[in-house]
Structures are given as C-alpha cells and as structure tokens.
Design a protein around this motif. Structure first.
Motif, PDB file in Angstrom:
ATOM      1  N   ARG A 119      67.472  38.359  -6.510  1.00 18.93           N
ATOM      2  CA  ARG A 119      66.705  37.470  -5.638  1.00 18.93           C
ATOM      3  C   ARG A 119      65.683  36.672  -6.438  1.00 18.93           C
ATOM      4  O   ARG A 119      65.521  35.464  -6.251  1.00 18.93           O
ATOM      5  CB  ARG A 119      66.009  38.292  -4.549  1.00 18.93           C
ATOM      6  CG  ARG A 119      65.233  37.489  -3.527  1.00 18.93           C
ATOM      7  CD  ARG A 119      64.818  38.382  -2.369  1.00 18.93           C
ATOM      8  NE  ARG A 119      64.038  37.641  -1.388  1.00 18.93           N
ATOM      9  CZ  ARG A 119      62.717  37.593  -1.343  1.00 18.93           C
ATOM     10  NH1 ARG A 119      62.012  38.255  -2.261  1.00 18.93           N
ATOM     11  NH2 ARG A 119      62.079  36.891  -0.423  1.00 18.93           N
ATOM     12  N   ASN A 120      64.994  37.342  -7.368  1.00 20.21           N
ATOM     13  CA  ASN A 120      64.013  36.658  -8.220  1.00 20.21           C
ATOM     14  C   ASN A 120      64.681  35.702  -9.200  1.00 20.21           C
ATOM     15  O   ASN A 120      64.168  34.615  -9.482  1.00 20.21           O
ATOM     16  CB  ASN A 120      63.174  37.677  -8.975  1.00 20.21           C
ATOM     17  CG  ASN A 120      62.333  38.545  -8.063  1.00 20.21           C
ATOM     18  OD1 ASN A 120      61.921  38.094  -7.000  1.00 20.21           O
ATOM     19  ND2 ASN A 120      62.094  39.774  -8.446  1.00 20.21           N
ATOM     20  N   ALA A 140      65.491  32.511  -7.427  1.00 17.35           N
ATOM     21  CA  ALA A 140      64.314  31.652  -7.284  1.00 17.35           C
ATOM     22  C   ALA A 140      64.038  30.887  -8.575  1.00 17.35           C
ATOM     23  O   ALA A 140      63.749  29.684  -8.561  1.00 17.35           O
ATOM     24  CB  ALA A 140      63.101  32.487  -6.892  1.00 17.35           C
ATOM     25  N   SER A 142      66.616  28.079  -8.969  1.00 14.66           N
ATOM     26  CA  SER A 142      66.376  26.894  -8.124  1.00 14.66           C
ATOM     27  C   SER A 142      65.312  25.987  -8.739  1.00 14.66           C
ATOM     28  O   SER A 142      65.400  24.758  -8.655  1.00 14.66           O
ATOM     29  CB  SER A 142      65.966  27.320  -6.714  1.00 14.66           C
ATOM     30  OG  SER A 142      64.716  27.986  -6.719  1.00 14.66           O
ATOM     31  N   VAL A 183      65.696  23.954  -2.425  1.00  9.84           N
ATOM     32  CA  VAL A 183      64.686  24.990  -2.193  1.00  9.84           C
ATOM     33  C   VAL A 183      64.993  25.765  -0.915  1.00  9.84           C
ATOM     34  O   VAL A 183      64.925  27.004  -0.876  1.00  9.84           O
ATOM     35  CB  VAL A 183      63.278  24.364  -2.126  1.00  9.84           C
ATOM     36  CG1 VAL A 183      62.256  25.393  -1.651  1.00  9.84           C
ATOM     37  CG2 VAL A 183      62.876  23.822  -3.493  1.00  9.84           C
ATOM     38  N   LEU A 184      65.344  25.040   0.150  1.00  4.67           N
ATOM     39  CA  LEU A 184      65.675  25.701   1.418  1.00  4.67           C
ATOM     40  C   LEU A 184      66.941  26.549   1.280  1.00  4.67           C
ATOM     41  O   LEU A 184      67.014  27.657   1.837  1.00  4.67           O
ATOM     42  CB  LEU A 184      65.854  24.660   2.519  1.00  4.67           C
ATOM     43  CG  LEU A 184      64.594  23.901   2.936  1.00  4.67           C
ATOM     44  CD1 LEU A 184      64.927  22.852   3.997  1.00  4.67           C
ATOM     45  CD2 LEU A 184      63.531  24.861   3.473  1.00  4.67           C
ATOM     46  N   GLU A 220      65.999  29.670  -0.558  1.00  6.73           N
ATOM     47  CA  GLU A 220      65.259  30.565   0.332  1.00  6.73           C
ATOM     48  C   GLU A 220      66.199  31.273   1.293  1.00  6.73           C
ATOM     49  O   GLU A 220      66.068  32.481   1.554  1.00  6.73           O
ATOM     50  CB  GLU A 220      64.216  29.757   1.109  1.00  6.73           C
ATOM     51  CG  GLU A 220      63.348  30.573   2.050  1.00  6.73           C
ATOM     52  CD  GLU A 220      62.435  31.549   1.329  1.00  6.73           C
ATOM     53  OE1 GLU A 220      62.031  32.552   1.951  1.00  6.73           O
ATOM     54  OE2 GLU A 220      62.143  31.310   0.133  1.00  6.73           O
ATOM     55  N   GLN A 241      68.070  33.912  -0.638  1.00  6.41           N
ATOM     56  CA  GLN A 241      67.192  35.033  -0.937  1.00  6.41           C
ATOM     57  C   GLN A 241      67.014  35.940   0.273  1.00  6.41           C
ATOM     58  O   GLN A 241      67.007  37.168   0.153  1.00  6.41           O
ATOM     59  CB  GLN A 241      65.827  34.509  -1.393  1.00  6.41           C
ATOM     60  CG  GLN A 241      65.834  33.894  -2.777  1.00  6.41           C
ATOM     61  CD  GLN A 241      64.496  33.293  -3.138  1.00  6.41           C
ATOM     62  OE1 GLN A 241      63.458  33.820  -2.787  1.00  6.41           O
ATOM     63  NE2 GLN A 241      64.525  32.174  -3.836  1.00  6.41           N
ATOM     64  N   ARG A 242      66.893  35.353   1.450  1.00  2.00           N
ATOM     65  CA  ARG A 242      66.767  36.160   2.672  1.00  2.00           C
ATOM     66  C   ARG A 242      68.052  36.933   2.953  1.00  2.00           C
ATOM     67  O   ARG A 242      68.008  38.081   3.379  1.00  2.00           O
ATOM     68  CB  ARG A 242      66.401  35.263   3.854  1.00  2.00           C
ATOM     69  CG  ARG A 242      64.986  34.692   3.768  1.00  2.00           C
ATOM     70  CD  ARG A 242      64.641  33.860   4.979  1.00  2.00           C
ATOM     71  NE  ARG A 242      63.328  33.274   4.877  1.00  2.00           N
ATOM     72  CZ  ARG A 242      62.210  33.876   5.231  1.00  2.00           C
ATOM     73  NH1 ARG A 242      62.264  35.115   5.717  1.00  2.00           N
ATOM     74  NH2 ARG A 242      61.054  33.278   5.102  1.00  2.00           N
ATOM     75  N   GLN A 285      68.113  39.807   0.552  1.00  2.00           N
ATOM     76  CA  GLN A 285      67.132  40.812   0.947  1.00  2.00           C
ATOM     77  C   GLN A 285      67.645  41.626   2.138  1.00  2.00           C
ATOM     78  O   GLN A 285      67.481  42.851   2.198  1.00  2.00           O
ATOM     79  CB  GLN A 285      65.809  40.155   1.288  1.00  2.00           C
ATOM     80  CG  GLN A 285      64.660  41.134   1.522  1.00  2.00           C
ATOM     81  CD  GLN A 285      63.367  40.424   1.747  1.00  2.00           C
ATOM     82  OE1 GLN A 285      63.311  39.237   2.065  1.00  2.00           O
ATOM     83  NE2 GLN A 285      62.252  41.143   1.591  1.00  2.00           N
TER      84      GLN A 285
END
Length: 290
Positions: free
Chosen positions: A202-203, A206, A209, A277-278, A281, A284-285, A288
């Motif tokens: 996940r990191n 980020a 991106s 970016v969206l 995100e 990533q969700r 998670q």
C-alpha cells in the motif's frame, strides 16, 4: 495509531493541531484555485471551438485554428508510464538491498549516493541525455532524439526518489515481525516476498503514484531529448513532443486562442494527476480492506 480526538487537550497540542489543519486547508485551497485558474484561462477556446477539437482536429497548428492534443497526450502518457515501469522495480529492489542484504557501511554509502543523484537538477539530466544518450540511440536508429531517450532520462530521474522512498518504507517495517519470520525458519528471500512486500504494498503504491505525477510534469529534460515533433509515435525511436514541452516552447509567444489552448494542456495534466491520485487512493483502500 494516534487519534487527534483522543490526544490530551494541552495548549501546545491544540496550537499544533490548528496549525496542521490550517496548512492542510491552505494546500487544498491552493489546489482548487490553480484548477479554477486553468479552467478560466481555458474557457475562451472551449467557448469558441468546443471540447472535441482537442481530440479530432487533424493536427496541432494553432495559427490555422487546429488544436489536436492527442499526439502530445499520448507521448506524455507513454513516456511517464514506461519510465515508471523501468524505474519502480529498480527502486524497490534498491530498498530491499539496502535494508536486507547490504552491510551497514555499504548501505550508508549507497544511500548517500542515491541522495546525491536525487538532488541533481532535471536540466542536468536533460543535458546528459542530449550529449550522451541521444548520440548512442542515433547509432542504433536515427534521429536519436526520441520517445526512447525521454523514457530513459525520466527513468533515471525517477529511480533515486523511488529508491529513497522504498528504503524508508522497508526501514520502518516492524523488526518484531522479521524476528518472528526468522524464528519460524523463513529464508531471507521468502520473508521479503511472503511477508514484507505484501505488508508494505500500500505504501509502495503511494510512492509509485507520486513518481508518475513527477514524470508527467517533467519539462526541461524531455524537451531536450524527445525531438519535439508533434506526431503519434509508431515506435520508441520516433521523435515526439509532450504536453509540458509544448507549453514551454510556445507559451512565450502565444496569444488569443493559441494561448488558451496551451492552458488546456495544463488543465489536462492536472486532471490526469488528480485521476492518478484518486485511483491510487482507491487501490490503497482495496488493498487495506483485503
């Protein structure tokens, strides 16, 4: 994990919380203002010619009222995507090497070198690409200045920041989990691929991106090595022009609809980065929740 609602309400904590929220709000407001400014500057050409002209016109000839941005959008996306596909794995494995394979002294020296490379201005990368990389590609296939040169220069620029971000992510991985994996008899390679990478993906996404955004927004380096020909590339050896290079080359003398069309280029870049970016995100969700 700290929760701002459960922190002790000391005066210093309240001041820090208000300050952080203020800067966050300022960053958001600045982004919105930039977007509104780009929309306002682009509106005259939208009002006069509509939106479709930027996708269906025969080419980019602003003096003849032709505003096709598709070749430059394609060049920007290809250069950024291919550069990230090259640099991201190298950066991730660089972080793995520093944290789990290199001796401490060697890792320290390697990190300092990567930090030094990360601080080199983009125009220096572009100059190196122009005098070294372009002639090498020219020996393989003319004209030398090409999409391939832009990809390689961008990959070289992205690699050090991706390597430093990966190094920081791997360095913060809990040592207790590493000790537990070692106690269970996991090999180092199996620990990295079965435990560490799934935990930090996940990191890493980020960080990835951010690198795509940087590659899309780069101007001087790609302007110096890509050839600046407005065309859809048929191969990696074809010269191309990116959106950012087009803005840098023509903004100084553009007027009227031509100037407004260049702001459309900036608006498209901002919208692309917002979309990335969206999307990151969202992924990533998903990661998670899984």
């Amino acid at each position: 994990m700290f929760d701002s609602n459960t922190l002790n309400p000391h005066r210093s904590d309240k001041f820090l919380l208000i300050t952080l929220r203020g800067f966050s709000a300022l960053a958001g407001i600045t982004t919105v203002l930039i977007l509104l400014f780009l929309i306002a500057e682009s509106f005259p050409v939208f009002q006069k010619f509509g939106l479709l002209v930027f996708f269906i016109d025969s080419s980019w000839y602003p003096r003849e009222q032709l505003f096709n941005l598709v070749p430059m959008m394609t060049a920007s996306l290809l250069a950024a995507t291919c550069a990230v596909l090259l640099a991201a794995p190298l950066g991730i494995f660089s972080g793995v090497f520093c944290n789990y394979y290199a001796p401490p002294k060697l890792a320290w020296i390697y990190r300092r070198l990567i930090e030094l490379i990360a601080g080199v201005p983009s125009v220096v990368y572009g100059f190196w690409g122009l005098v070294v990389l372009v002639p090498l590609i020219l020996n393989i296939r003319p004209p030398g200045a090409s999409l391939l040169a832009g990809i390689l220069v961008l990959a070289l620029m992205i690699f050090p920041t991706m390597a430093l971000a990966s190094d920081s992510i791997f360095h913060s991985f809990p040592k207790e989990q590493l000790n537990g994996a070692s106690a269970l008899g996991f090999s180092r390679w199996r620990t990295i691929f079965s435990l560490i990478l799934p935990s930090v993906k996940r990191n890493l996404l980020a960080a990835l991106s951010l690198q795509i955004g940087r590659a899309l927004g780069e101007t001087m380096a790609v302007l110096m090595v890509c050839g600046n020909v407005v065309q859809l590339p048929k191969s990696f050896f074809d010269p191309v022009r990116t959106l950012t290079a087009n803005m840098a080359l023509e903004m100084s003398y553009a007027t009227g609809s031509h100037r407004s069309a260049l702001f459309v280029s900036g608006l498209i870049l901002v919208l692309l980065i917002i979309f990335l970016v969206l999307s990151a995100e969202f992924l990533q969700r998903r990661i998670q929740n899984d």
